[in-house]
Design an enzyme around this catalytic site. Structure first.
Site, PDB file in Angstrom:
ATOM      1  N   GLU A  92      -3.665   1.782  -2.711  1.00  0.00           N
ATOM      2  CA  GLU A  92      -3.951   0.902  -1.581  1.00  0.00           C
ATOM      3  C   GLU A  92      -4.452  -0.456  -2.055  1.00  0.00           C
ATOM      4  O   GLU A  92      -4.099  -1.499  -1.485  1.00  0.00           O
ATOM      5  CB  GLU A  92      -4.976   1.547  -0.641  1.00  0.00           C
ATOM      6  CG  GLU A  92      -4.507   2.812   0.042  1.00  0.00           C
ATOM      7  CD  GLU A  92      -3.463   2.564   1.122  1.00  0.00           C
ATOM      8  OE1 GLU A  92      -3.141   1.393   1.398  1.00  0.00           O
ATOM      9  OE2 GLU A  92      -2.964   3.553   1.698  1.00  0.00           O
TER      10      GLU A  92
ATOM     11  N   ARG B 187      -2.144  -3.768  -1.182  1.00  0.00           N
ATOM     12  CA  ARG B 187      -2.744  -4.677  -0.198  1.00  0.00           C
ATOM     13  C   ARG B 187      -3.392  -5.893  -0.862  1.00  0.00           C
ATOM     14  O   ARG B 187      -3.117  -7.039  -0.484  1.00  0.00           O
ATOM     15  CB  ARG B 187      -3.788  -3.940   0.647  1.00  0.00           C
ATOM     16  CG  ARG B 187      -3.237  -2.766   1.426  1.00  0.00           C
ATOM     17  CD  ARG B 187      -4.238  -2.295   2.466  1.00  0.00           C
ATOM     18  NE  ARG B 187      -3.967  -0.934   2.908  1.00  0.00           N
ATOM     19  CZ  ARG B 187      -4.366  -0.436   4.077  1.00  0.00           C
ATOM     20  NH1 ARG B 187      -5.031  -1.187   4.932  1.00  0.00           N
ATOM     21  NH2 ARG B 187      -4.099   0.821   4.398  1.00  0.00           N
TER      22      ARG B 187
ATOM     23  N   ASP C 287       7.196   8.762   0.546  1.00  0.00           N
ATOM     24  CA  ASP C 287       8.032   7.669   1.045  1.00  0.00           C
ATOM     25  C   ASP C 287       8.344   6.566   0.045  1.00  0.00           C
ATOM     26  O   ASP C 287       9.502   6.309  -0.302  1.00  0.00           O
ATOM     27  CB  ASP C 287       7.420   7.082   2.319  1.00  0.00           C
ATOM     28  CG  ASP C 287       5.932   6.750   2.174  1.00  0.00           C
ATOM     29  OD1 ASP C 287       5.342   6.978   1.096  1.00  0.00           O
ATOM     30  OD2 ASP C 287       5.344   6.242   3.158  1.00  0.00           O
TER      31      ASP C 287
ATOM     32  N   GLU D 201       6.563   0.539  10.038  1.00  0.00           N
ATOM     33  CA  GLU D 201       7.829   0.912   9.403  1.00  0.00           C
ATOM     34  C   GLU D 201       9.055   0.680  10.290  1.00  0.00           C
ATOM     35  O   GLU D 201      10.108   0.243   9.808  1.00  0.00           O
ATOM     36  CB  GLU D 201       7.768   2.384   8.956  1.00  0.00           C
ATOM     37  CG  GLU D 201       6.880   2.636   7.767  1.00  0.00           C
ATOM     38  CD  GLU D 201       5.400   2.635   8.130  1.00  0.00           C
ATOM     39  OE1 GLU D 201       4.557   2.391   7.250  1.00  0.00           O
ATOM     40  OE2 GLU D 201       5.077   2.867   9.320  1.00  0.00           O
TER      41      GLU D 201
ATOM     42  N   THR E 207       5.567  -2.693  -0.391  1.00  0.00           N
ATOM     43  CA  THR E 207       5.443  -1.715   0.690  1.00  0.00           C
ATOM     44  C   THR E 207       4.331  -2.064   1.661  1.00  0.00           C
ATOM     45  O   THR E 207       4.104  -1.324   2.622  1.00  0.00           O
ATOM     46  CB  THR E 207       5.249  -0.297   0.105  1.00  0.00           C
ATOM     47  OG1 THR E 207       5.532   0.679   1.114  1.00  0.00           O
ATOM     48  CG2 THR E 207       3.837  -0.112  -0.434  1.00  0.00           C
TER      49      THR E 207
END
Length: 601
Positions: free
Chosen positions: A196, A200, A329, A480, A569
């Site tokens: 994360e 981010r 994913d 998404e 992502t």
């Protein structure tokens, strides 16, 4: 400071203006001589391109000539008016049947909708700025906030920087930049999630550096953070630990799942670390990142489908669950995007991606009943186990990813003119089918907002394709589906993807908007009207969901063109680049087949 996301604009430079005036003046000079009774141009008129036609006197003509001219003028006027009415007509959806993508009789409906997305961002940001600025977590209903780390991580601010640049929001961006420059420090005794924090924070800083025109402050912060994250890779196999202490530099195994790392998390750090290498010229980040994929590939997963947990100390998989939702994913997403990032020079990632997509089609693709919606099932008990008709909203990244893989990010009509294969056509059709399914996940709920998880009906006697369990009915503002709609629009130019995106935004605005204008909130259940607020505004609401919606309604494809940038992502765009002499793929695929993928755990 001004944003540097450059857009094509009319040229009003002094050079262009002088050329324009020269041409116009020369053409007028032909009518402004001293003889012939012609009218001379007035040098004090408005700028030439705004001038009205000059009044001129004409010789007397006979009555018949005048009648012909009058009749011709009337007929011409009627024809022009009829053409105007025909070409400006629209259907019920506001689209013109004459101009694909037209936006209605008056103005540009898509630009108006894009501005409404910007307004939603500003309202979200202004609420955060007023009640939580500098904090990592914001609760817009209670108007409270808190940090994750003692001094804050910039969790929301850093994640939103590039969205503000893309939207040309100069004042909020200036305030955010000042905070990053003067207040943000990662020298804190605190354990962060490796994945994360990478997607981010590191991704956000790298994207801000790129879109700002290479502001060194953002790069310095990014490199400092990358160095603090590197110890996460210091396991026996190079598989990163789930967490890392930013100050002590100690990698920390997951406190849950028996110390396993999520496969998706371990394999979705590569775009960011490779780009750091490219910017700094240091190969270490590149080598650490690519080692992870080498270990994964050494197990030769059947049909390219990997379990969702991996053990850092052994490199073996933990368990045998396979899915393209949570924990699985972005492994598949980053296989393709690593290939695209280096301008298609690292073929090993394309091979792995193609194998895995063939495996998805072979083993996971199913049709619901009675309508035949295409969905991606899960394998809870390994590659040969029974299928579960469960699908996370997270899986809705896949339509966009398939379209990217099919065309390389180029418009569909361009890709089809080159070497269009059966596989590319199959992937594109599957992308369209899945995009429809993801839209239906919104349409079937009472609020028009998708839940976290749905189940598809496989019983011929069932009447509804999609069912939602109460424990899965919450919404976390996930991006998404609108991510895929943006990509599908850019590649196909089918306006249906814009229409679906607008429906989704209107549902968010109707049901997740906080009444007193302090932002937007997650929801407890999308099948309750009115829904109960979860009272949390995720950073990716502004960093991803609103960004992709804004870009969905952008008419100028030169803004972040998919053939030239790759989005991580967390929706942070970074430029594709050539590897140059410093970088190479430091591993090759092995033909050895292990006996058991989970055997080394």
């Amino acid at each position: 400071m001004s944003s540097s996301v450059r857009q094509n604009a009319l040229d009003f430079s002094s050079t262009a203006r002088s050329v324009e005036e020269y041409v116009w003046t020369a053409s007028r000079a032909g009518f402004s001589g001293t003889g012939g009774g012609r009218h001379r141009a007035n040098d004090s008129d408005l700028p030439l391109y705004k001038d009205k036609p000059l009044n001129q006197s004409f010789p007397q003509r006979n009555k018949r000539a005048r009648s012909i001219w009058i009749t011709t003028g009337i007929v011409f006027g009627v024809v022009v008016y009829m053409l105007y009415r025909i070409l400006s007509s629209t259907d019920d959806a506001g689209k013109s049947p004459w101009f694909f993508g037209s936006t209605g009789r008056r103005g540009n409906i898509w630009k108006d909708r894009q501005n409404q997305i910007k307004e939603a961002f500003l309202e979200s940001w202004n609420g955060y700025e007023k009640y939580a600025f500098g904090k990592d977590i914001y609760r817009p209903v209670a108007k409270t906030s808190r940090n994750m780390a003692p001094e804050g991580m910039g969790w929301i601010i850093v994640d939103c920087l590039d969205t503000m640049m893309i939207m040309n929001l100069e004042e909020p961006l200036q305030h955010a930049r000042e905070w990053v420059a003067n207040n943000l420090t990662y020298d804190q005794d605190y354990e962060v999630n490796t994945f994360e924090t990478t997607i981010r924070m590191l991704g956000g800083l790298l994207s801000a550096h790129y879109l700002s025109g290479y502001d060194d402050m953002y790069l310095e912060k990014a490199v400092d953070l990358a160095n603090r994250l590197l110890p996460a890779f210091d396991s026996a196999t190079g598989i990163p630990y789930a967490s890392v202490n930013l100050q002590t530099g100690k990698g920390v195994p997951s406190h849950d799942d028996g110390g396993a790392s999520s496969t998706a998390e371990a394999t979705s750090l590569q775009l960011e670390f490779k780009y750091v290498s490219k910017l700094t010229g240091e190969t270490l980040y590149w080598e650490k990142a690519e080692k992870v994929i080498e270990v994964i590939d050494s197990w030769k997963a059947v049909d390219g489908l990997v379990p969702i947990f991996i053990m850092p100390e052994t490199g073996g998989f933990g368990g045998n669950q396979i899915r393209l939702g949570s924990r699985g994913d972005s492994y598949y997403e980053y296989l393709l995007k690593q290939y695209l990032q280096t301008n298609s020079k690292e073929g090993v990632y394309r091979q792995m991606y193609d194998e895995s997509m063939a495996g998805v089609k072979k083993r996971l693709m199913q049709k619901s009943m009675p309508s035949g919606l295409t969905y991606v099932a899960e394998l809870d008990h390994g590659i040969d186990g029974a299928l579960s008709p469960k699908m996370d909203h997270l899986v809705c990244f896949l339509p966009g990813n398939l379209a990217l893989g099919s065309t390389g990010g180029y418009p569909l009509h361009v890709a089809q003119r080159t070497s269009w294969t059966i596989t590319q056509a199959s992937d594109m059709k599957l992308a369209k089918d899945l995009a429809r399914t993801c839209y239906e996940m919104y349409r079937v709920t009472k609020t028009g907002i998708a839940p976290e998880i749905v189940y598809f009906n496989t019983d011929p006697k069932g009447s509804e394709d999609i069912s939602i369990k109460w424990q899965d009915s919450h919404n976390l503002q996930r991006p998404e589906t609108v991510e895929s709609l943006f990509i599908m629009w850019r590649i196909t130019k089918d306006p249906i993807y814009r229409e679906w995106g607008w429906e989704i935004f209107e549902a968010f605005r109707k049901y997740s908007h906080v009444v007193d204008g302090t932002g937007y909130t997650c929801l407890e259940s999308v099948n309750e009207v009115p829904p109960r607020p979860r009272d949390n505004m995720e950073s990716f609401w502004m960093a991803e969901t609103l960004k992709y919606l804004y870009l969905l309604f952008e008419d100028d494809d030169s803004i972040l063109p998919l053939e030239k940038v790759v989005f991580n992502t967390e929706a942070h765009p970074m430029p594709k680049f050539n590897m140059g002499p410093l970088f190479k793929t430091g591993w090759t695929r092995s033909s050895t087949q292990p006996a058991d993928m989970a055997g080394a755990q």
